[in-house]
Design a protein around this motif. Structure first.
Motif, PDB file in Angstrom:
ATOM      1  N   SER A   8      46.126  45.676  37.723  1.00 43.37           N
ATOM      2  CA  SER A   8      47.307  45.857  36.883  1.00 43.37           C
ATOM      3  C   SER A   8      46.918  46.100  35.426  1.00 43.37           C
ATOM      4  N   GLU A  89      55.959  47.626  34.683  1.00 41.36           N
ATOM      5  CA  GLU A  89      55.969  47.011  36.002  1.00 41.36           C
ATOM      6  C   GLU A  89      54.643  46.308  36.267  1.00 41.36           C
ATOM      7  N   ASN A  90      53.556  46.949  35.863  1.00 41.17           N
ATOM      8  CA  ASN A  90      52.254  46.299  36.008  1.00 41.17           C
ATOM      9  C   ASN A  90      52.171  45.039  35.166  1.00 41.17           C
ATOM     10  N   GLN A  93      53.880  42.111  36.727  1.00 39.48           N
ATOM     11  CA  GLN A  93      53.121  41.487  37.812  1.00 39.48           C
ATOM     12  C   GLN A  93      52.093  40.495  37.277  1.00 39.48           C
TER      13      GLN A  93
ATOM     14  N   GLY B 240      55.767  35.872  44.320  1.00 42.50           N
ATOM     15  CA  GLY B 240      55.636  36.902  43.294  1.00 42.50           C
ATOM     16  C   GLY B 240      56.742  36.868  42.272  1.00 42.50           C
ATOM     17  N   GLU B 262      49.138  35.672  45.078  1.00 40.85           N
ATOM     18  CA  GLU B 262      50.158  36.193  45.984  1.00 40.85           C
ATOM     19  C   GLU B 262      49.487  36.432  47.321  1.00 40.85           C
TER      20      GLU B 262
END
Lengths: 318, 488
Positions: A8, A89-90, A93, B240, B262
């Motif tokens: 990521s 979005e990365n 995470q 997550g 995860e």
């Protein structure tokens, strides 16, 4: 560090750098549209689209559509909006592995871009682009000032400079083929504009002038963008940053031996360190640039094979 | 039950404070404050409005900087919001706490023995104490766990039971959360914020500390490590960032100093569990699992789960990894089984329960069902396999249409529901902008079961912030407050 996290981080770096490059190239070409030149604007937009490996279906004859597609169109994976969304979005995470400031800046950049989705909500294009660029610079700033300069930071750097190296090399290759090799066919004033365009696309115009004065020659421009050691968008600089970031990652890990990876990265840097622009052009700069692009691809692949998507068998026997 | 009666008007803050039949945590029926609340009340009544504001603000800042927030993704600025909390602590005396603590120890010990028994010999079923149908029809019963030897025979390493306080002042257990109870991060962060906000009160009251929770959790997990792994690698397994408790997962991982993983970070090879790091594969010995059974292993449970780790159950069965909590513990917090917990305690421990249950009607029993259906408007009906306050019928607040729907659903599958009389549970003072008003509260203490049973004194007090509401779940608009257990 978990491999997923490293993955990521790498893509946060790459996507944002890509957004920044796209932004700059678009800006330059939109400006050039205003100048009459013998290189038709169609040719130029085709070149731009090739630089972004844009998907088929974008019609280069319609410059408004092209610009729209490369900026705000979320269906185009290469658009600035898509790149920023992918970076965010990365980051989401790995929310816990980056600093709050990084998250806030990236998140608010994303939301500002989302707010520009329809034309009614949008400020003037040039203002919009400046806002986005500022957002990216802000993220880069807090990344360097608020994040531990450990493995995660090095992966962001690797991604960022990998993207920059690839973009610069791709642009140079295009200009080399379409402009340098065909210089006899074009008017001198038109050529001048195009070369300035290349420099500006790499954010290099001012730095070039300080180094060489405003006397633009294709050889010097190629030399500057390929080999200059102080200019942060040159290929040498980008590759050197990759070498250093990878060395930082290797130092952080206890078990992994990155012999092959550091050999490759070091060799690529050497390829640039001991090169001379005259030789490069004489022996075909196109081939040279393609070699560099291949090496970059190889380095990314090795990085992944070593740290992120390694096969289970190789590590279990260690 | 006394009718609504105004409190002596202490000052402007208290004008809205009424006593209505529910046990009031701060006031006695006479309208006098309880001894252990009087300092707190005095301090707040004496506090000028601006100071109250300032303290509230400082607590807000503390929550923000601690990162006890959830991100409002739709928002323009992408800002983070803090969870609702209340500044007035809920105070529990040492005597009250001792009773709760002993009661929970007893209850958790018995439930753990029950799980061990049901997944092995099944003596309690043979002896007819718990009907087989209840066990075998339970959605959370895991056939895969039959005969599986779990480390130290501990199935439920981390639990949180919800307690209520009835009109009489007695604490009763409303439900046990034996799968993946959440909320402990709010317990910890409420305390931190309040310590910073009301240091003087902390000095006056001798409040028992809870800060060691993360350490206690870590040592509980370590005590479950497979044999021969003296330096076990322990991880928190999260579904997550899309999970609503993700903040808690990251918080606990950070507090314990262990990796948050995860499912896709883990893999099983030769029945050993590894995590994929940039430094190669690293063996994992203990997993603090915050993923539901169903999603934990696509080979053993739901095949369409992408959150799990293929082969995890086999590695567990082989004894190469410890998982807290074990699979299949949801059997023992099934709401129908709940009715049998007092019998379970008597069966295994030969003792009477120290903490009582709430009266519960089993709808599979014809007589009880008839009674419930005749009195639906007075009942709370709950689906047996749900948690978080979802899918409930609260009789007094229901419409005729809702009751008709539930009547139909109950008659179609009586095993899927239980009913309880509507309870009047206790209320505690809460601070709103310009006044203090009572709101209903419950209490969720967190019980750790490793070498020994440990309960950090207190727990999470959840508040139904809506006036008159009885629903405290955070998913349904509840808030929380710090819980003080006094020393001596």
């Amino acid at each position: 560090m978990l491999s997923r996290v490293a993955d990521s981080m790498y893509w946060i770096g790459r996507y944002l750098e890509r957004a920044e490059n796209t932004l700059r190239i678009l800006d330059v070409n939109m400006n050039l549209m205003l100048e009459g030149s013998s290189t038709g604007s169609e040719t130029r937009w085709r070149r731009v689209l090739r630089a972004f490996s844009a998907p088929a279906g974008v019609d280069e004859r319609d410059s408004d559509l092209t610009i729209e597609s490369l900026t705000f169109d979320l269906n185009n994976r290469a658009s600035i909006a898509s790149c920023v969304a992918a970076a965010r979005e990365n980051a989401r995470q790995v929310r816990d592995e980056i600093s709050s400031e990084q998250w806030q800046k990236l998140n608010s950049l994303y939301h500002r871009l989302s707010g520009m989705q329809t034309k009614q909500q949008r400020p003037m294009l040039s203002d919009a682009m400046q806002t986005i660029l500022d957002g990216i610079y802000l993220f880069q700033g807090v990344t360097d000032t608020t994040m531990t300069h450990g493995e995660g930071w090095q992966f962001i750097r690797t991604g960022r400079f990998m993207e920059r190296a690839v973009q610069t090399a791709t642009l140079l290759e295009l200009y080399y083929h379409e402009l340098y090799l065909q210089r006899d066919l074009l008017q001198e004033s038109a050529q001048y504009l195009e070369w300035v365009g290349l420099l500006r696309s790499c954010g290099a115009f001012e730095c070039y002038c300080t180094t060489y004065t405003a006397d633009l020659t294709p050889e010097r421009i190629l030399e500057f963008l390929l080999l200059n050691r102080k200019f942060p968008h040159s290929l040498w600089y980008s590759v050197n940053a990759i070498v250093e970031a990878l060395a930082g990652i290797e130092n952080d890990s206890r078990r992994t031996r990155a012999d092959e990876l550091s050999r490759r990265a070091g060799r690529l840097r050497a390829m640039l360190s001991f090169a001379q622009i005259g030789e490069i052009i004489e022996q075909d700069a196109g081939v040279y640039l393609r070699q560099i692009l291949n090496q970059c691809r190889m380095i990314q692949e090795l990085t992944y094979r070593l740290y992120i998507s390694y096969s289970i068998d190789t590590t279990l026997t260690m | 039950m006394s009718p609504h009666r105004l409190m002596p008007p202490y000052n402007r803050l208290m004008t809205e404070y009424n006593l209505d039949g529910a046990f009031d945590e701060m006031f006695m029926e006479s309208g006098e404050p309880r001894a252990h609340y009087s300092e707190l009340l005095k301090a707040f009544l004496a506090m000028p409005g601006e100071e109250r504001e300032a303290r509230k603000h400082s607590a807000d800042v503390s929550f923000l900087t601690e990162g006890i927030t959830f991100t409002v993704y739709g928002r323009d600025e992408g800002t983070e919001k803090i969870f609702p909390y209340d500044l007035l602590p809920r105070i529990i005396t040492n005597t009250e706490w001792q009773r709760i603590e002993e009661g929970l120890q007893q209850r958790i010990t018995a439930l753990n023995l029950f799980l061990r028994d049901v997944y092995h010999e099944g003596k309690i079923l043979q002896d007819g104490i718990v009907p087989r149908e209840i066990v075998y029809t339970c959605r959370h019963f895991r056939r895969e766990m039959r005969g599986l030897q779990v480390p130290r025979n501990i199935y439920i390493a981390v639990t949180g039971s919800d307690l209520l306080r009835l009109e009489s002042g007695e604490f009763v257990v409303l439900e046990d959360n034996l799968r993946v109870p959440s909320g402990v991060s709010y317990m910890l962060t409420n305390r931190r914020a309040l310590k910073r906000t009301l240091p003087n009160l902390f000095r006056k009251y001798r409040v028992r500390p809870i800060d060691h929770y993360a350490q206690a959790l870590l040592s509980t997990l370590r005590s479950l490590a497979p044999d021969g792994r003296p330096e076990p690698t322990i991880v928190v397994l999260t579904p997550g960032p899309y999970n609503s408790a993700y903040f808690e997962h990251t918080y606990l991982a950070r507090q314990m100093g262990i990796e948050l993983v995860e499912g896709r970070d883990l893999l099983v090879h030769n029945n050993l569990v590894y995590m994929r790091t940039t430094d190669g594969l690293r063996r994992v010995d203990v997993i603090y699992r915050r993923v539901d059974d169903d999603f934990s292993d696509p080979l053993a449970f739901r095949a369409d789960s992408t959150l799990g780790v293929a082969g995890l159950l086999n590695a567990y069965r082989a004894g190469n990894v410890s998982i807290a909590n074990a699979f299949g513990t949801g059997l023992a917090d099934d709401k129908a089984l709940y009715a049998y917990v007092p019998a379970i305690i008597r069966y295994y421990l030969g003792e009477d329960p120290l903490l009582n249950n709430v009266e519960t009607y089993l709808l599979t029993d014809d007589r009880q069902r008839a009674h419930v259906l005749a009195n639906l408007e007075k009942m709370v009906v709950k689906p047996v396999g749900e948690s978080g306050g979802y899918g409930m019928l609260v009789g007094p607040q229901s419409t005729a249409e809702q009751r008709a729907q539930f009547r139909e659903a109950i008659e179609a599958s009586p095993r899927n529901f239980i009913a309880q009389p509507t309870l009047t549970f206790s209320r505690a003072p809460c601070l709103f902008e310009e006044r203090i008003e009572p709101r209903h509260v419950d209490l969720r203490p967190y019980i750790l079961y490793g070498d020994q049973i440990q309960i950090v004194p207190g727990g999470l007090t959840r508040v139904a912030l809506q006036k008159g509401s009885l629903v405290v779940n955070s998913s349904q608009g509840g808030g929380s407050k710090d819980t003080w257990v006094l020393d001596g």
